[in-house]
Design an enzyme around this catalytic site. Structure first.
Site, mmCIF file in Angstrom:
data_model
loop_
_atom_site.group_PDB
_atom_site.id
_atom_site.type_symbol
_atom_site.label_atom_id
_atom_site.label_comp_id
_atom_site.label_asym_id
_atom_site.label_seq_id
_atom_site.Cartn_x
_atom_site.Cartn_y
_atom_site.Cartn_z
ATOM 1 N N HIS A 196 0.877 -1.188 0.000
ATOM 2 C CA HIS A 196 0.000 0.000 0.000
ATOM 3 C C HIS A 196 0.911 1.234 0.000
ATOM 4 O O HIS A 196 1.782 1.362 -0.873
ATOM 5 C CB HIS A 196 -0.926 -0.121 1.222
ATOM 6 C CG HIS A 196 -2.107 0.804 1.249
ATOM 7 N ND1 HIS A 196 -2.536 1.538 0.181
ATOM 8 C CD2 HIS A 196 -2.975 1.122 2.277
ATOM 9 C CE1 HIS A 196 -3.608 2.251 0.529
ATOM 10 N NE2 HIS A 196 -3.880 2.017 1.803
ATOM 11 N N HIS A 227 -2.195 -1.828 -9.841
ATOM 12 C CA HIS A 227 -3.260 -1.258 -9.010
ATOM 13 C C HIS A 227 -4.480 -2.150 -9.075
ATOM 14 O O HIS A 227 -4.771 -2.742 -10.099
ATOM 15 C CB HIS A 227 -3.616 0.164 -9.490
ATOM 16 C CG HIS A 227 -4.313 0.949 -8.430
ATOM 17 N ND1 HIS A 227 -5.673 0.925 -8.262
ATOM 18 C CD2 HIS A 227 -3.815 1.747 -7.447
ATOM 19 C CE1 HIS A 227 -5.982 1.691 -7.228
ATOM 20 N NE2 HIS A 227 -4.886 2.199 -6.708
ATOM 21 N N ASP A 284 2.528 5.726 -6.126
ATOM 22 C CA ASP A 284 3.749 5.636 -5.325
ATOM 23 C C ASP A 284 5.028 5.628 -6.153
ATOM 24 O O ASP A 284 6.120 5.651 -5.580
ATOM 25 C CB ASP A 284 3.705 4.354 -4.471
ATOM 26 C CG ASP A 284 2.738 4.478 -3.312
ATOM 27 O OD1 ASP A 284 2.639 5.588 -2.752
ATOM 28 O OD2 ASP A 284 2.071 3.483 -2.975
HETATM 29 N N1 ACO Z 1 5.355 -6.489 -9.436
HETATM 30 C C1 ACO Z 1 5.332 -7.737 -9.963
HETATM 31 N N2 ACO Z 1 4.199 -8.428 -10.237
HETATM 32 C C2 ACO Z 1 3.043 -7.814 -9.940
HETATM 33 C C3 ACO Z 1 2.986 -6.524 -9.396
HETATM 34 C C4 ACO Z 1 4.194 -5.852 -9.151
HETATM 35 N N3 ACO Z 1 4.218 -4.615 -8.675
HETATM 36 N N4 ACO Z 1 1.697 -6.177 -9.212
HETATM 37 C C5 ACO Z 1 0.958 -7.207 -9.625
HETATM 38 N N5 ACO Z 1 1.768 -8.188 -10.070
HETATM 39 C C6 ACO Z 1 1.343 -9.469 -10.620
HETATM 40 C C7 ACO Z 1 0.854 -10.391 -9.512
HETATM 41 O O1 ACO Z 1 1.892 -11.189 -9.000
HETATM 42 C C8 ACO Z 1 -0.191 -11.191 -10.235
HETATM 43 O O2 ACO Z 1 0.477 -12.150 -11.003
HETATM 44 P P1 ACO Z 1 -0.207 -13.602 -11.268
HETATM 45 O O3 ACO Z 1 -1.421 -13.328 -12.093
HETATM 46 O O4 ACO Z 1 0.863 -14.360 -11.980
HETATM 47 O O5 ACO Z 1 -0.520 -14.146 -9.912
HETATM 48 C C9 ACO Z 1 -0.809 -10.206 -11.207
HETATM 49 O O6 ACO Z 1 0.203 -9.212 -11.449
HETATM 50 C C10 ACO Z 1 -2.067 -9.531 -10.678
HETATM 51 O O7 ACO Z 1 -1.742 -8.802 -9.508
HETATM 52 P P2 ACO Z 1 -2.457 -9.002 -8.104
HETATM 53 O O8 ACO Z 1 -1.410 -9.072 -7.025
HETATM 54 O O9 ACO Z 1 -3.453 -10.116 -8.159
HETATM 55 O O10 ACO Z 1 -3.245 -7.629 -8.019
HETATM 56 P P3 ACO Z 1 -3.891 -7.017 -6.740
HETATM 57 O O11 ACO Z 1 -4.995 -6.170 -7.233
HETATM 58 O O12 ACO Z 1 -4.197 -8.049 -5.719
HETATM 59 O O13 ACO Z 1 -2.712 -6.110 -6.116
HETATM 60 C C11 ACO Z 1 -1.213 -4.332 -5.841
HETATM 61 C C12 ACO Z 1 -2.548 -4.776 -6.417
HETATM 62 C C13 ACO Z 1 -1.101 -4.739 -4.339
HETATM 63 C C14 ACO Z 1 -1.136 -2.821 -5.909
HETATM 64 C C15 ACO Z 1 -0.082 -5.000 -6.631
HETATM 65 O O14 ACO Z 1 -0.123 -4.539 -7.959
HETATM 66 C C16 ACO Z 1 1.300 -4.730 -6.040
HETATM 67 O O15 ACO Z 1 1.766 -5.517 -5.207
HETATM 68 N N6 ACO Z 1 1.990 -3.626 -6.471
HETATM 69 C C17 ACO Z 1 3.264 -3.268 -5.909
HETATM 70 C C18 ACO Z 1 3.079 -2.537 -4.590
HETATM 71 C C19 ACO Z 1 2.535 -1.156 -4.823
HETATM 72 O O16 ACO Z 1 3.001 -0.385 -5.653
HETATM 73 N N7 ACO Z 1 1.540 -0.807 -4.002
HETATM 74 C C20 ACO Z 1 0.911 0.532 -4.052
HETATM 75 C C21 ACO Z 1 -0.416 0.506 -4.733
HETATM 76 S S1 ACO Z 1 -1.136 2.115 -4.759
HETATM 77 C C22 ACO Z 1 -1.556 2.370 -3.158
HETATM 78 O O17 ACO Z 1 -1.819 1.506 -2.396
HETATM 79 C C23 ACO Z 1 -1.523 3.741 -2.668
#
Ligand code: ACO
Length: 436
Positions: free
Chosen positions: A268, A307, A363
Site C-alpha cells: 500500500h 493497481h 507511489d
Molecule cells: N510487481 C510484480 N508483479 C506484480 C505486481 C508488481 N508490482 N503487481 C501485480 N503483479 C502481478 C501479480 O503477482 C499477479 O500475477 P499472477 O497473475 O501471476 O498471480 C498479477 O500481477 C495480478 O496482480 P495481483 O497481485 O493479483 O493484483 P492485486 O490487485 O491483488 O494487487 C497491488 C494490487 C497490491 C497494488 C499490486 O499490484 C502490487 O503488489 N503492487 C506493488 C506494490 C505497490 O506499488 N503498491 C501501491 C499501490 S497504490 C496504493 O496503495 C496507494
C-alpha cells in the site's frame, strides 16, 4: 419480471430466486434465502481481498478504473491539484463543497490553531529509539491523542466528530515533523500559524537557527499538489481499516492510527519507500532488463507498479511526472528519475507486464520528487499519511452519518476440523501443526 433484477436457479434444489439489482449491485444478504435444506444458513459470498464487494455508498471520491478518472466530490483531481491549496481541497473532502474566501480563511484558522501538541504527547515521542521508523512513531503517537482527548469517544455527536477531525488534520503534520526531528536528533520546532499548512510542515521539519522559516514557493506549491493527489482514494486498504475500526464506535484517534498502520505496508503506501530501494538496487539503465528478468522469475517485485482498480494507468502518476519537472527546476534533477522513466518504458513495452496490467501507480514517482525536495525515504509514507488523514476522516464521518452502516463483521468459510478427541499433553506427538 422487472428488468433490474437477477434470476438465479439453484441447481442443487432447482429453486429459482429473483433478487433486486440496485446501482449495479446486488445485496449479499439476499443470497441468505438460497438454502440447500433446513439446516443451511444460506448462501454466502466468498471474496478474499474484497475484490468485488462494495461495503458502503459514498459521495466522497469517484474512481473510474477503466478510464483513469479520479474525482473528489465531483471535481477532477487534476483541476484541484492545479488550482487549490491543500486545505482548500481538504475542506472540499470534509464538507462536500469548495469553500468561499471567508470559509477558507476560517478553516485555515481552525486548523492552524490546533497544530500544537500536548506536552505529554511530546514527552511520549522522546521515548522512541533514534532509529524508530517514522510510520511506527506516527501510529503510536496518534493513538496517544486518544488519552489527551477522551471526549473524542462520543462519536455519535456530529459537532464533536468535526472538532476531533480538525484536531487530527492539524496535529498529524506536527507529529510527523517531531518524529523526523527526533530521528535526526534535532530539537523540535513549534508550528508557525502565519504559514500555510505545507509551508508550516516544512518549517517544523527543516527550520534551524533562522528567526523565521521561508519555504521555497515552488516546493510549497508542489507539496500542496502532492498532498491533494494523496488526500483520498475511496475504499482502499487503509480506508477500509479506518471504517472497519470506526464501525465499532472506537474514537477517531485510534481508528486513524489503525489506518496509518494499514498504509505502512509495502503493498500500500509503503511502496513509495520501496521504489527508491529498487531503483538503488538496479543502479543503471543497462541493469533494467536483468532486473525485469528477476521479476518474471518471481525473484523480485516492481514496487510502484500495478493497481487493484485502475486498469490502464493511474492518473495521479501522470500528474506527478509534471510536478517532478517543476520541482527539478528548483532542486536539480533527481538522477534516479531518468532510471525510473527507463524502467517504466521497458515495463510497458514488454508483453509479459502488459498482460498483468502493470503501470506506475501513485507511489512510483512521489518518492523521487520527495527525495529531490530533501525528504529521507523513511518519511515518504508519512508524507502520504498526512494528507490521507483527511480522506480517512471524511470517510469515517460519512460512515457515522449512514444509517445502513453496521459494525464490520465479515463471514468465513470454515475448513478446519471438527469433533477432535482431546489428547492429554503427555500423549501428544510433536511436529504437528503449522510449519514456518
Ligand atoms: N510487481 C510484480 N508483479 C506484480 C505486481 C508488481 N508490482 N503487481 C501485480 N503483479 C502481478 C501479480 O503477482 C499477479 O500475477 P499472477 O497473475 O501471476 O498471480 C498479477 O500481477 C495480478 O496482480 P495481483 O497481485 O493479483 O493484483 P492485486 O490487485 O491483488 O494487487 C497491488 C494490487 C497490491 C497494488 C499490486 O499490484 C502490487 O503488489 N503492487 C506493488 C506494490 C505497490 O506499488 N503498491 C501501491 C499501490 S497504490 C496504493 O496503495 C496507494
Amino acid at each position: 419480471m422487472p428488468s433490474n433484477t437477477l434470476t438465479i436457479t439453484d441447481n442443487r434444489t432447482k429453486e429459482k430466486y429473483t433478487i433486486a439489482i440496485e446501482d449495479g449491485a446486488i445485496r449479499a444478504t439476499d443470497f441468505r434465502q438460497i438454502k440447500n435444506g433446513q439446516d443451511d444458513a444460506g448462501l454466502m459470498v466468498y471474496d478474499p481481498g474484497l475484490v468485488n464487494t462494495a461495503s458502503c455508498r459514498s459521495r466522497i471520491t469517484y474512481v473510474d478504473g477503466e478510464n483513469a478518472k479520479l474525482e473528489y466530490r465531483g471535481y477532477s483531481v487534476e483541476d484541484l491539484a492545479e488550482h487549490c491549496g491543500f486545505l482548500e481541497a481538504a475542506y472540499l473532502l470534509i464538507y462536500g463543497d469548495l469553500p468561499d474566501e471567508g470559509q477558507l480563511k476560517e478553516w485555515q484558522r481552525e486548523i492552524s490553531h490546533r497544530t500544537m501538541l500536548h506536552q505529554s504527547t511530546i514527552e511520549f515521542t522522546e521515548g522512541f529509539r533514534h532509529d524508530a521508523h517514522p510510520m511506527s512513531m506516527l501510529v503510536s503517537t496518534l493513538s496517544t491523542l486518544s488519552t489527551v482527548y477522551p471526549e473524542a469517544r462520543n462519536v455519535q455527536d456530529p459537532a464533536n466528530r468535526l472538532h476531533q477531525m480538525k484536531r487530527i488534520i492539524a496535529k498529524v503534520a506536527t507529529i510527523a515533523a517531531i518524529s523526523y526531528r527526533h530521528s535526526v536528533g534535532f530539537p523540535y520546532v513549534y508550528p508557525d500559524n502565519d504559514l500555510s499548512y505545507t509551508e508550516n510542515f516544512m518549517n517544523m521539519l527543516w527550520k534551524m537557527v533562522e528567526p523565521k522559516f521561508a519555504a521555497n514557493p515552488v516546493l510549497a506549491r508542489a507539496l500542496d499538489a502532492l498532498f491533494i493527489l494523496h488526500a483520498d482514494h475511496e475504499q482502499n486498504c487503509s480506508t477500509n481499516a479506518m471504517r472497519s475500526v470506526g464501525s465499532s464506535q472506537s474514537d477517531p484517534y485510534l481508528a486513524t492510527s489503525a489506518a496509518v498502520a494499514a498504509l505502512s505496508g509495502p503493498l500500500h503506501g509503503g511502496a513509495n519507500e520501496q521504489v527508491i530501494k529498487m531503483l538503488k538496487a538496479i543502479g543503471t539503465a543497462d541493469s533494467v532488463p536483468a532486473y525485469l528478468d528477476k521479476v518474471k522469475e518471481g525473484k523480485a517485485r516492481l514496487p510502484g507498479f500495478g493497481h487493484r482498480v485502475y486498469r490502464h494507468c493511474d492518473p495521479r502518476a501522470e500528474i506527478m511526472k509534471r510536478i517532478a519537472e517543476r520541482v527539478f527546476q528548483v532542486t536539480g534533477r533527481n538522477p534516479k528519475f531518468d532510471l525510473a522513466l527507463e524502467l517504466e518504458k521497458k515495463v510497458q513495452a514488454d508483453g509479459y507486464f502488459a498482460e498483468k496490467r502493470l503501470f506506475p501507480n501513485v507511489d512510483y514517482y512521489s518518492g523521487l520528487i520527495y527525495e529531490a525536495m530533501g525528504f529521507k525515504p523513511e518519511i515518504f509514507t508519512v508524507l502520504f499519511a498526512i494528507p490521507r488523514s483527511v480522506g480517512w476522516l471524511a470517510q469515517w464521518d460519512e460512515m457515522h452519518r449512514d444509517a445502513e452502516q453496521k459494525i464490520m463483521r465479515p463471514r468465513q468459510i470454515y475448513v478446519g476440523e471438527h469433533n477432535r478427541e482431546f489428547v492429554p499433553i503427555e500423549k501428544r506427538k510433536a511436529g504437528q501443526g503449522l510449519k514456518a
